[in-house]
Design a protein around this motif. Sequence first.
Motif, PDB file in Angstrom:
ATOM      1  N   ARG A  19       0.852  -1.185   0.000  1.00  0.00           N
ATOM      2  CA  ARG A  19       0.000   0.000   0.000  1.00  0.00           C
ATOM      3  C   ARG A  19       0.892   1.240   0.000  1.00  0.00           C
ATOM      4  O   ARG A  19       2.065   1.178   0.361  1.00  0.00           O
ATOM      5  N   LYS A  20       0.340   2.387  -0.383  1.00  0.00           N
ATOM      6  CA  LYS A  20       1.118   3.618  -0.367  1.00  0.00           C
ATOM      7  C   LYS A  20       1.054   4.318   0.985  1.00  0.00           C
ATOM      8  O   LYS A  20       1.412   5.497   1.100  1.00  0.00           O
ATOM      9  N   PHE A  21       0.589   3.609   1.992  1.00  0.00           N
ATOM     10  CA  PHE A  21       0.576   4.098   3.365  1.00  0.00           C
ATOM     11  C   PHE A  21       1.064   2.975   4.277  1.00  0.00           C
ATOM     12  O   PHE A  21       1.181   1.815   3.855  1.00  0.00           O
ATOM     13  N   PHE A  53      12.599   3.124   3.833  1.00  0.00           N
ATOM     14  CA  PHE A  53      11.709   2.322   2.987  1.00  0.00           C
ATOM     15  C   PHE A  53      12.358   2.104   1.620  1.00  0.00           C
ATOM     16  O   PHE A  53      13.040   2.986   1.085  1.00  0.00           O
ATOM     17  N   VAL A  54      12.115   0.917   1.076  1.00  0.00           N
ATOM     18  CA  VAL A  54      12.550   0.610  -0.286  1.00  0.00           C
ATOM     19  C   VAL A  54      11.568   1.253  -1.263  1.00  0.00           C
ATOM     20  O   VAL A  54      10.351   0.988  -1.210  1.00  0.00           O
ATOM     21  N   GLY A  55      12.090   2.104  -2.137  1.00  0.00           N
ATOM     22  CA  GLY A  55      11.243   2.788  -3.098  1.00  0.00           C
ATOM     23  C   GLY A  55      11.433   2.264  -4.518  1.00  0.00           C
ATOM     24  O   GLY A  55      12.122   1.258  -4.760  1.00  0.00           O
ATOM     25  N   GLY A  61       5.475  14.303  -1.186  1.00  0.00           N
ATOM     26  CA  GLY A  61       6.701  14.463  -1.962  1.00  0.00           C
ATOM     27  C   GLY A  61       7.155  13.224  -2.695  1.00  0.00           C
ATOM     28  O   GLY A  61       8.203  13.237  -3.340  1.00  0.00           O
ATOM     29  N   CYS A  62       6.406  12.133  -2.605  1.00  0.00           N
ATOM     30  CA  CYS A  62       6.760  10.917  -3.370  1.00  0.00           C
ATOM     31  C   CYS A  62       5.490  10.211  -3.794  1.00  0.00           C
ATOM     32  O   CYS A  62       4.431  10.383  -3.181  1.00  0.00           O
ATOM     33  N   GLU A  63       5.615   9.425  -4.836  1.00  0.00           N
ATOM     34  CA  GLU A  63       4.454   8.759  -5.412  1.00  0.00           C
ATOM     35  C   GLU A  63       4.619   7.239  -5.369  1.00  0.00           C
ATOM     36  O   GLU A  63       4.323   6.535  -6.334  1.00  0.00           O
ATOM     37  N   GLU A  64       5.107   6.722  -4.250  1.00  0.00           N
ATOM     38  CA  GLU A  64       5.300   5.275  -4.112  1.00  0.00           C
ATOM     39  C   GLU A  64       3.955   4.573  -3.938  1.00  0.00           C
ATOM     40  O   GLU A  64       3.094   5.015  -3.175  1.00  0.00           O
ATOM     41  N   LYS A  65       3.780   3.487  -4.660  1.00  0.00           N
ATOM     42  CA  LYS A  65       2.549   2.720  -4.559  1.00  0.00           C
ATOM     43  C   LYS A  65       2.661   1.551  -3.578  1.00  0.00           C
ATOM     44  O   LYS A  65       1.657   0.938  -3.239  1.00  0.00           O
ATOM     45  N   SER A  66       3.892   1.235  -3.158  1.00  0.00           N
ATOM     46  CA  SER A  66       4.083   0.119  -2.226  1.00  0.00           C
ATOM     47  C   SER A  66       5.206   0.461  -1.249  1.00  0.00           C
ATOM     48  O   SER A  66       6.301   0.848  -1.660  1.00  0.00           O
TER      49      SER A  66
END
Length: 525
Positions: free
Chosen positions: A288-290, A329-331, A309-314
């Motif tokens: 999840r992105k949270f 976190f791994v991005g 400031g980031c658009e990570e989905k996972s």
Amino acid sequence: MSLISQNAVQKRRLRKNEADDGNDEDIGSPTSIDAEVGKEVKLKNHNKERKKKRTKMLESQQNKEEEEMRQLESSLFGSLYAPLEFGTEEDMAHEDEEGVVGVKGRRPVWVDEEEERTEVDIVKVSRLRKLRKEEDEHLISGKEYEARLRGQHAKLNPFTGWADMDRKTSLPVASDGESDDEGCVDDILQNNDELVVKDTVKLLPGMLEFSRLVDANIQDPSSGPINSVQFHRNGQLMLAAGLDKHLRFFQIDGKRNPKIQSIFIGDCPVHKASFLPDGSEVILSGRRKFFYSFDLVNAAVSKIGPLTGCEEKSLESFEISPDSRTIAFVGNEGYILLISAKTKQLIGTLKMNGSVRSLAFADGGNQLLSSGGDGHVYHWDLGTRKCIHKAFDDGSLAGISLCTSQDSSLFATGSTSGIVNVYKRDDFLGGKRKPLKTIENLTTDIGEMKFNHDAQILAISSRKERNGMRLVHIPSFSVFQNWPGPRFSLHYPRCLDFSPGSGFLSVGHAGGKVLLYKLHHYKNA
């Protein structure tokens, strides 16, 4: 009416009047007044006793409730600096005992004089090799052989102190406390037993002494695969989380392992959960992105994200620094996201070539190691947020797992081919590319690796292989031959963890169970 009958009637009337007069006199007599006063006193005393009993019952009930609350608080937050011990000093065997006399006044019935002259080869018979103190030790005396056998029995059965005939019960301190203190000092000085059980004994390679205990989550097994298990810093509390969206806490005692609490996270199948090293909080994440934070002190769950400031989905993979200050976190696309553990806000990013697959902190949280699709190992300085070293991982096409020892002197890398390389970090930073050892006992992806607290054991596992877990002895870098053993099945292991003192080893597998093992070499949980 005759004269006889008249006299009889008069006599009966006279007796009746005298009896009535006597009763009237008794009512006002001192004897009757004392009896009434005595009854009133007894009634008051009875009421007082009833009040005392009621008060005692209320106090005992209140004390019982307070004790239950203290036990719960202790299991969650207490005993931080008093880790669970498997046995007391009185239960341990006296391996260095030189005399045959036990406690003062008790002597053995018969002494074998041949023990002094007998020598036993503890290498010739394989099951006796566990009695060695040094790897090259062969012959020991019969007396020493007996002492080590007793020590081995005490090590395997540490909870039998109630059966010790020589055990002294604690007595109340007498008025002349000085003489009692002198007696205790005399008892200590009259033997050569170690006052403190030391954990500095080297772990020997070959065979590992362990036993299987009751499953850690036996009171509430998971309905899905277990993705995370971790011990709290006090060694008594353990978390287990997985794809069934539950976070569970268990109090680990090796016998019943009662469940403390269970939390349901409805919108996030848990891929990783971890305590903050200070023990105050749990971080949970999934695809999840949270992510979520569970405050152990206030028992509150907080949802964090999406991150500004980031658009990570996972955000399913992360590591927490040993100083509890930073969460990495791994991005995507080689980015590493640095989050403040206090504010839960993005405080910076790092960028490496290729994709990021694994992270590990070193130097107390001041440095970060990363590896990924380009087969290199990066060292980052979190003070300046710059890469201070980059080198190729020997024989690796893509690194998917990393771990460092507690003192940051060693680190291990795992690859998709099942190869594990163990490096000395100072030599690696100094330009030496050759690993100390390459371990090739697994042939599929290395999913999880972990050093125990004194870096004498390295655990490696693969999710794609049944019983795909090995325990490596450091520094001989040889795999323990009897793990996991023919009678025990690890199913498909997905996560593992050592307790802070390495007394327990937990393994979570795809079947929803958390297997619990006791490592007999270590005394503390």
